[in-house]
Write an enzyme that holds these catalytic residues in place. Structure first.
Site, PDB file in Angstrom:
ATOM      1  N   LYS A  49       0.837  -1.141  -0.088  1.00 50.24           N
ATOM      2  CA  LYS A  49       0.105  -0.062   0.021  1.00 50.24           C
ATOM      3  C   LYS A  49       0.842   1.331  -0.102  1.00 50.24           C
ATOM      4  O   LYS A  49       0.374   2.314  -0.632  1.00 50.24           O
ATOM      5  CB  LYS A  49      -0.860  -0.064   1.302  1.00 50.24           C
ATOM      6  CG  LYS A  49      -2.033  -0.945   1.261  1.00 50.24           C
ATOM      7  CD  LYS A  49      -2.856  -1.075   2.179  1.00 50.24           C
ATOM      8  CE  LYS A  49      -3.873  -2.392   2.136  1.00 50.24           C
ATOM      9  NZ  LYS A  49      -4.602  -2.858   3.174  1.00 50.24           N
TER      10      LYS A  49
ATOM     11  N   ASP B 244     -11.260   2.744   4.165  1.00 47.78           N
ATOM     12  CA  ASP B 244     -11.770   1.409   4.197  1.00 47.78           C
ATOM     13  C   ASP B 244     -13.172   1.214   3.861  1.00 47.78           C
ATOM     14  O   ASP B 244     -13.532  -0.137   3.605  1.00 47.78           O
ATOM     15  CB  ASP B 244     -11.101   0.510   5.095  1.00 47.78           C
ATOM     16  CG  ASP B 244      -9.851  -0.200   5.033  1.00 47.78           C
ATOM     17  OD1 ASP B 244      -9.632  -0.231   3.606  1.00 47.78           O
ATOM     18  OD2 ASP B 244      -8.993  -0.497   5.807  1.00 47.78           O
TER      19      ASP B 244
ATOM     20  N   GLN C 168      -5.109  -1.853   9.457  1.00 46.79           N
ATOM     21  CA  GLN C 168      -4.844  -2.812   8.897  1.00 46.79           C
ATOM     22  C   GLN C 168      -5.408  -4.230   9.840  1.00 46.79           C
ATOM     23  O   GLN C 168      -5.042  -4.190  10.964  1.00 46.79           O
ATOM     24  CB  GLN C 168      -3.222  -3.164   8.704  1.00 46.79           C
ATOM     25  CG  GLN C 168      -2.917  -4.301   7.809  1.00 46.79           C
ATOM     26  CD  GLN C 168      -3.366  -4.380   6.559  1.00 46.79           C
ATOM     27  OE1 GLN C 168      -3.480  -3.307   5.759  1.00 46.79           O
ATOM     28  NE2 GLN C 168      -3.992  -5.318   5.877  1.00 46.79           N
TER      29      GLN C 168
END
Lengths: 390, 390
Positions: free
Chosen positions: B125, B217, B169
């Protein structure tokens, strides 16, 4: 050597997990088979039913039972009597609350327009509140009211400490413009395909204003998001889906591992029912207006929940022998002999379903009364949380 | 007479509506077939694809095409090259933003623990951000860190005006306690069936703290609720589902009216993919670990999206000839010859799928790069909204 040990540990873990899952299932069944006086519903908290997601090599965690053979006459799931029992339990809880802390739950209803089905629903909700000892208030607005008026009323209810539940009766009215319709070009029609009717009230804006703690209809996107996500618990589960689940649980219908088909994908019924059944580990398919050959999908389902709003859509050919059928559809059909000049008809050809299903809800007297009973439960829960009353 | 007029009006309305729906479908196809320089993705806004829910008497709004005949070799959907094209478009947008207003989008990543797949994902990323000119920062925490440390770091990122996207994450680490495991009684095991591993970090609490406007996200329950509800638009669609949709659209796969099966129901992949496909009018079934005979369900699907995380779960017998297969599964498998000592394997038996499907995504090089490209898009969008930059 290292790999062997690892493999053995893994096998042990898998076996232990299977035991746990079986243990969980037993515990869950035990939970469902016992109710105490204070416990009104069978529906358990959603996070309590979350299972660890362990994929078996052939996915046989749950034994497969062959489909039941055709039955001569289905069991009729009597939503009316179940709802009455729940309402009476709510009433005794409200009485206890009043005697103990001098408070009663309060429900505020916002009703816009004169849709006759909406009027009936609201009338029934208010009547049920009275029966259960819940205080209720209705704020009525005309079809053409300004959005600000509704918002102002809503804000007052949000701040009112004697109101524990707020519901906006849906659908909100739309201003018709059939006359305009034929004047427009096809291109404009494409662009305004949703606008046969003009929505002058912003449903999203209005529903989002309802305080999360008073959203007893469970339509706030946070409640919907938490309903859909494993490990999360919505403050309120929408009333109709919650009522459907309660009917299934009280009728002893096994949900885990079953094929469920939900017909219709509305935000207020189809979608949350599908999410709820999935949280209870059914394998869920949502059938909607774009689905090709929907009957080929429904006729494989163990559980069919239909909320299409299309009278007699579900014929016997749509159903698997032994299926359980929950009919949420309610379409008003003119009937001069009925009390209010019309009667409600479901999505299901009732007589046909009786001859093939193992259990069916009638319309009326099935899901309808349960929706109202769940509204009472949610309002009671809201007041209990506010006052820390158990 | 009155009834006849009413019936005629109704028929006209129905026909007109059908025209509108067909018109809408054409418009939608036209939209999908054209891209401008500034438009990075094919995915349209969700509310723009909402269709009026009109049930045909036999639900034949969309013509049924018989399933395609077996193909000798499937098309390989090259996620890597599509992602590269998208990344380069993001990069040119970022460049334009920098030249025009002197700002660049910023992404903050919170990484807890040392899971090697998480490390790889975060590394990729960050690398992608560099390629696109997006500023990035990683806050790293050890496995055993206190929840407060993460929350404090998160709050700082929420307030930092140079950060436009924040991602935590997942999964967050769990503290293992296998040794404790065998000491406990079966009853306690039942009660703690989710606790083979102790979750010392509250994922819900942490994710809920991410500012809605920076939740690139898309895991906030409000975003998830708005993703699930017709007529609503989430601020951000979760990256992996958005990437899957983009792969389908760019591969010319028709979604409306198709049978789609999603394998897996995780909050971060399976669930949002199913919701997104449904918003695009597929008939969606979610298959999960409790599903009996899952292959009997998947082998009827036109589109299979699998996110079970079980290597080689999907054999050729699970697939319908001509199906489109999107493989989200990524399982690290030890491989000393690979750069980092392991390689990623998907849920699908790739060679078998190639012989039966019409299109398949490889692993790696399929969905993985698309997830990252969508993260860049979401971060860019967030910055664009903040600065009112178009």
């Amino acid at each position: 050597m290292y790999r062997k040990i690892l493999m053995r540990m893994r096998m042990r873990m898998m076996n232990a997990t299977r035991k746990v899952v079986v243990g969980w299932a037993k515990e869950y069944k035990r939970y469902l088979s016992t109710t105490t006086t204070n416990q009104i519903l069978l529906s358990p908290p959603l996070v309590s039913v979350d299972l660890p997601e362990i994929w078996g090599s052939t996915s046989t965690l749950y034994h497969h039972h062959p489909s039941q053979s055709p039955v001569s006459h289905a069991k009729i799931i009597n939503g009316k009597s179940i709802a009455e029992e729940i309402t009476s339990r709510v009433a005794s809880n409200v009485k206890r609350m009043k005697e103990s802390i001098g408070k009663v739950p309060g429900l505020a209803v916002i009703l816009v327009g004169q849709r006759r089905d909406s009027l009936t629903y609201v009338r029934n909700k208010i009547k049920a509140c009275e029966e259960a000892g819940i205080k209720s208030v209705v704020a009525e607005f005309p079809d053409s009211c300004a959005e600000e008026d509704i918002m102002t009323s809503l804000s007052k209810f949000n701040e009112d400490p004697s109101v524990h539940g707020i519901l906006v009766q849906l659908p909100l009215p739309e201003l018709e413009y059939y006359l305009e319709f034929y004047k427009r070009t096809l291109y404009v029609l494409q662009m305004t395909c949703k606008s046969f009717l003009v929505q002058h009230l912003d449903e999203e804006k209005i529903l989002n204003l309802v305080s999360l703690e008073k959203d007893v209809d469970g339509f706030h996107p946070i409640n919907m998001g938490n309903l859909s996500m494993r490990g999360r618990e919505p403050l309120f589960v929408p009333c109709t889906p919650k009522g459907c689940l309660e009917l299934l649980l009280r009728s002893g219908v096994e949900i885990v591992g079953k094929k469920a088909v939900v017909i219709g994908r509305s935000n207020i019924v189809g979608l949350p029912i599908a999410l709820l059944l999935q949280r209870h580990h059914a394998t869920v398919t949502i059938v909607h207006a774009c689905t090709k050959n929907p009957e080929r999908i429904t006729c494989e389902a163990d559980i069919v929940v239909t909320a299409a709003g299309v009278p007699s859509l579900i014929r016997s050919s749509w159903l698997k022998p032994g299926a359980v059928v929950i009919d949420v559809g309610t379409c008003p059909v003119e009937d001069p002999s009925a009390e209010y000049g019309y009667r409600l008809v479901g999505d299901v050809c009732y007589e046909e379903a009786l001859s093939i299903a193992s259990a069916v809800t009638p319309v009326p007297g099935g899901v309808g009364p349960m929706t109202i009973a769940m509204l009472l439960c949610n309002t009671l829960d809201s007041a209990k949380w506010l006052y820390g009353f158990t």
